[in-house]
Design an enzyme around this catalytic site. Structure first.
Site, PDB file in Angstrom:
ATOM      1  N   CYS A 137       0.816  -1.223   0.000  1.00  7.45           N
ATOM      2  CA  CYS A 137       0.000   0.000   0.000  1.00  7.45           C
ATOM      3  C   CYS A 137       0.850   1.274   0.000  1.00  7.45           C
ATOM      4  O   CYS A 137       0.537   2.242  -0.697  1.00  7.45           O
ATOM      5  CB  CYS A 137      -0.980  -0.002   1.167  1.00  7.45           C
ATOM      6  SG  CYS A 137      -0.245  -0.350   2.777  1.00  7.45           S
TER       7      CYS A 137
ATOM      8  N   ASP B 137      -7.650   5.343  -1.302  1.00  7.45           N
ATOM      9  CA  ASP B 137      -7.251   4.083  -0.653  1.00  7.45           C
ATOM     10  C   ASP B 137      -6.538   3.167  -1.655  1.00  7.45           C
ATOM     11  O   ASP B 137      -7.135   2.710  -2.631  1.00  7.45           O
ATOM     12  CB  ASP B 137      -8.507   3.388  -0.107  1.00  7.45           C
ATOM     13  CG  ASP B 137      -8.178   2.252   0.847  1.00  7.45           C
ATOM     14  OD1 ASP B 137      -7.056   1.718   0.755  1.00  7.45           O
ATOM     15  OD2 ASP B 137      -9.040   1.912   1.674  1.00  7.45           O
TER      16      ASP B 137
ATOM     17  N   HIS C  10      -5.692   0.153  -1.227  1.00  3.51           N
ATOM     18  CA  HIS C  10      -5.975  -1.266  -0.973  1.00  3.51           C
ATOM     19  C   HIS C  10      -7.040  -1.842  -1.912  1.00  3.51           C
ATOM     20  O   HIS C  10      -7.367  -3.029  -1.821  1.00  3.51           O
ATOM     21  CB  HIS C  10      -6.433  -1.449   0.484  1.00  3.51           C
ATOM     22  CG  HIS C  10      -5.416  -0.951   1.476  1.00  3.51           C
ATOM     23  ND1 HIS C  10      -5.455   0.320   1.991  1.00  3.51           N
ATOM     24  CD2 HIS C  10      -4.332  -1.557   2.014  1.00  3.51           C
ATOM     25  CE1 HIS C  10      -4.440   0.483   2.830  1.00  3.51           C
ATOM     26  NE2 HIS C  10      -3.745  -0.641   2.860  1.00  3.51           N
TER      27      HIS C  10
END
Length: 643
Positions: A470, A594, A596
């Site tokens: 990440c 994000d 992810h």
């Protein structure tokens, strides 16, 4: 009788009120109503023996910087007292510059000129108008600011482009190398004469070739051209009911009907017309003739070299302007001015080096129209000589000197061939935060990332980094921002290349390369410094509960630096794109990207799934986004101070 007024189109006049004095040229267009100001350009060259403008240098630069179709209509001076006296000085300066730019035409003496006076240190602006050169008094006029300046400039206008590669062979006597300059000037004069040759032909066509409504090209003969420079008396035709004779066709003949209802008004979305120059050396003749070759032997030993460069002129025109007038009064004068400027630039070092000169067109932020700049490509963009040229342009245009706005990668591309060097075939989503729902903060102040970025996330490019990559993905998003803002041209590094960088600087052991080890904010700062030369600030938080207290500081970062922020620490990494903060209530939200996400690059799916969206510090259910029992490090990349 209705009182005259100055109409201002530019969002704001670019005043330099921190200086004790300053002069700006007010720019208008013959296609606008009189006394309409579309932009301002700072006077940057002054006489060494006085504070007055160096009119020769100013006129030489403005001849090629300003598109034909725009011209100087006045000047504005920053001063504190005696407004009418300073207005007179501004008007006199503008009239003198206009004469140099237009070859001393006497018709200019009878045209109105604006003199503006801006009070030093934050005062207002007053405008005065001089009716003619012989006027001894000036009329103080009102100011009207246009509500929709982009529409005003582009709704009934188009761009005309002409590209002409040239190779000029220069022969000079070996024992008289100084003659090379005179011979180059003769060659330039010969080219200029060809532009106005009755045998010349100008092929006019649209640049919008993808549409089914593209009209057939037309040819304008050199014998039909009118080279009087004055555009003030040219009749603007209607945009419909076109005559079949090319001499009477307006520019609108090549403007697409489908664009008439467009609400996007800018140089990028304007109709574009292409003009190509041809020379008809075999006009129809009653007699049959054969080609003739003549041989002129040199009387002494000579040398030859070739001056090789490309002219590329961009002009602004009303759609109702007849094509024959557009070619003779805009395109050809633009070619002549650019050719003469190239000649003067080449001349001083003609025998020592071969300058590689190339014109580029830019539409800088805050400007309603493009400008043209000629760059010397023998110098790299980071070499000091090229940097100084851009700094001078930033000063003239009133652009900030901490961001690259006039690099080659920023140039407008009208060819339809050159690909965006920052993309290199990538299909990644850009700017996924645009159009997302609001944050829910009542009466908050929103501060966002400035410019574009690409969204990097898990599993992209077939690389499985789920569970450990990440921070790498956040770093890739940040580097994409620097690429898209033209601070760098390096490719966005892969995970292995990021690891290699950390090994090379001694932060990691060689075994780190190819591993699945996490990295954090500090490692990201090392990589940004090594690969881009970018420095970073790091904010440390012992608990997620402390982050809302720093919202004001984060807002200042987005307003002043504008770069994406990496959120790391003892938890998963994220990219912060903005904050929404109510200073009175303390309510705040964070715009989170994000990394992810593991799905396809579908904008709707990403936004609906919350992978890009506003996160309240504490949501309606009392849940905190930032965990109170975890520490956080925020990496704030600093925008390089460069042009």
């Amino acid at each position: 009788m209705e009182k005259a007024s100055v109409r201002v189109l530019c969002p704001k006049l670019l005043l330099y009120k921190n200086e004790p004095a300053g002069l700006q040229w007010l720019i208008g267009s013959p296609f606008f109503p009189p006394l309409t100001v579309v932009s301002t350009l700072k006077c940057i060259h002054t006489d060494s023996s006085s504070s007055s403008p160096d009119y020769t240098r100013e006129s030489e630069e403005l001849r090629t910087l300003l598109l034909k179709g725009f011209h100087v209509i006045g000047a504005l001076i920053v001063a504190n007292s005696d407004e009418e006296k300073h207005a007179g000085e501004a008007i006199a300066a503008a009239r003198r510059l206009r004469k140099l730019l237009c070859g001393g035409s006497e018709k200019l003496d009878e045209q109105e000129v604006i003199g503006g006076v801006a009070e030093f240190k934050g005062g207002g602006i007053r405008f005065f108008v001089s009716k003619s050169q012989s006027s001894r008094s000036f009329e103080c006029v009102d100011v009207v600011y246009e509500d929709d300046p982009e529409k005003f400039v582009w709704e009934r206008s188009c761009l005309i482009r002409c590209e002409l590669p040239l190779k000029l062979p220069i022969y000079y006597p070996v024992n008289k190398p100084s003659d090379s300059g005179r011979i180059l000037q003769c060659a330039i004069e010969a080219v200029v004469a060809k532009f106005k040759d009755p045998k010349a032909a100008y092929l006019v066509e649209t640049l919008s070739k993808a549409s089914s409504e593209v009209p057939q090209p037309v040819i304008i003969r050199g014998g039909d051209l009118d080279f009087d420079m004055d555009l003030s008396n040219v009749k603007i035709l209607g945009e419909s009911g076109h005559d079949s004779d090319a001499k009477f066709l307006p520019c609108s003949h090549f403007c697409l009907e489908s664009k008439k209802d467009s609400r996007e008004y800018s140089a990028e979305h304007a109709d574009r017309i292409q003009v190509n120059i041809l020379l008809n050396s075999s006009e129809k003749s009653q007699k049959s003739t054969a080609p003739v070759a003549e041989y002129f032997p040199a009387l002494e030993e000579v040398r030859i070299f070739v001056v090789d460069f490309k002219l590329e002129v961009l002009c602004y025109a009303a759609k109702g302007l007849p094509l024959v007038r557009a070619v003779s009064k805009l395109v050809i004068p633009g070619l002549v001015d650019q050719l003469n400027r190239v000649g003067k630039t080449v001349l001083p070092n003609l025998l020592e080096q071969r300058p590689q000169l190339h014109p580029y067109h830019f539409n800088p932020p805050g400007f309603l129209h493009p400008i043209t700049v000629i760059y010397e490509l023998n110098y790299g963009e980071t070499e000091m000589k090229q940097v100084e040229v851009r700094k001078s342009l930033h000063l003239r245009l009133g652009l900030p000197c901490d961001r690259p706005l006039l690099r080659i990668a920023n140039a407008l591309d009208f060819s339809g061939i050159r690909s965006d060097p920052t993309r290199k075939g990538t299909t990644l989503l850009k700017d996924v935060h645009i159009g997302i729902p609001s944050s829910g903060v009542s009466r908050g102040s929103v501060s966002l990332v400035q410019g574009s970025y690409e969204y990097y996330h898990y599993l992209q490019d077939g690389f499985n980094d789920s569970g450990w990559g990440c921070a790498y993905r956040s770093l890739q998003t940040i580097i994409s921002w620097f690429r898209l803002q033209h601070y760098t041209s390096i490719d966005v590094p892969l995970h292995r290349e990021i690891q290699q960088s950390l090994v090379e600087i001694g932060d990691k052991d060689p075994s780190f390369i190819g591993s699945r080890e996490w990295i954090g904010a500090i490692e990201l700062s090392f990589v940004l410094d090594k690969l881009l030369g970018v420095s970073c600030k790091v904010m440390n938080f012992r608990s997620g509960a402390e982050l809302p207290e720093k919202c004001r500081e984060l807002a200042l970062h987005f307003e002043n630096q504008g770069t994406p922020i990496m959120i790391g620490g003892g938890v998963l990494a994220y990219t912060l794109l903005g904050v929404d903060y109510n200073d009175a209530s303390g309510d705040c939200a964070f715009l989170i990207l994000d990394p992810h996400y593991t799905g396809n690059d579908e904008h709707k799916k990403i936004v609906n799934g919350g992978w890009c969206g506003w996160k309240k510090a504490v949501d309606s259910k009392g849940k905190s986004f930032f965990l109170h029992d975890k520490f956080y490090n925020l990496l704030l990349p600093q925008r390089p101070n460069m042009v």
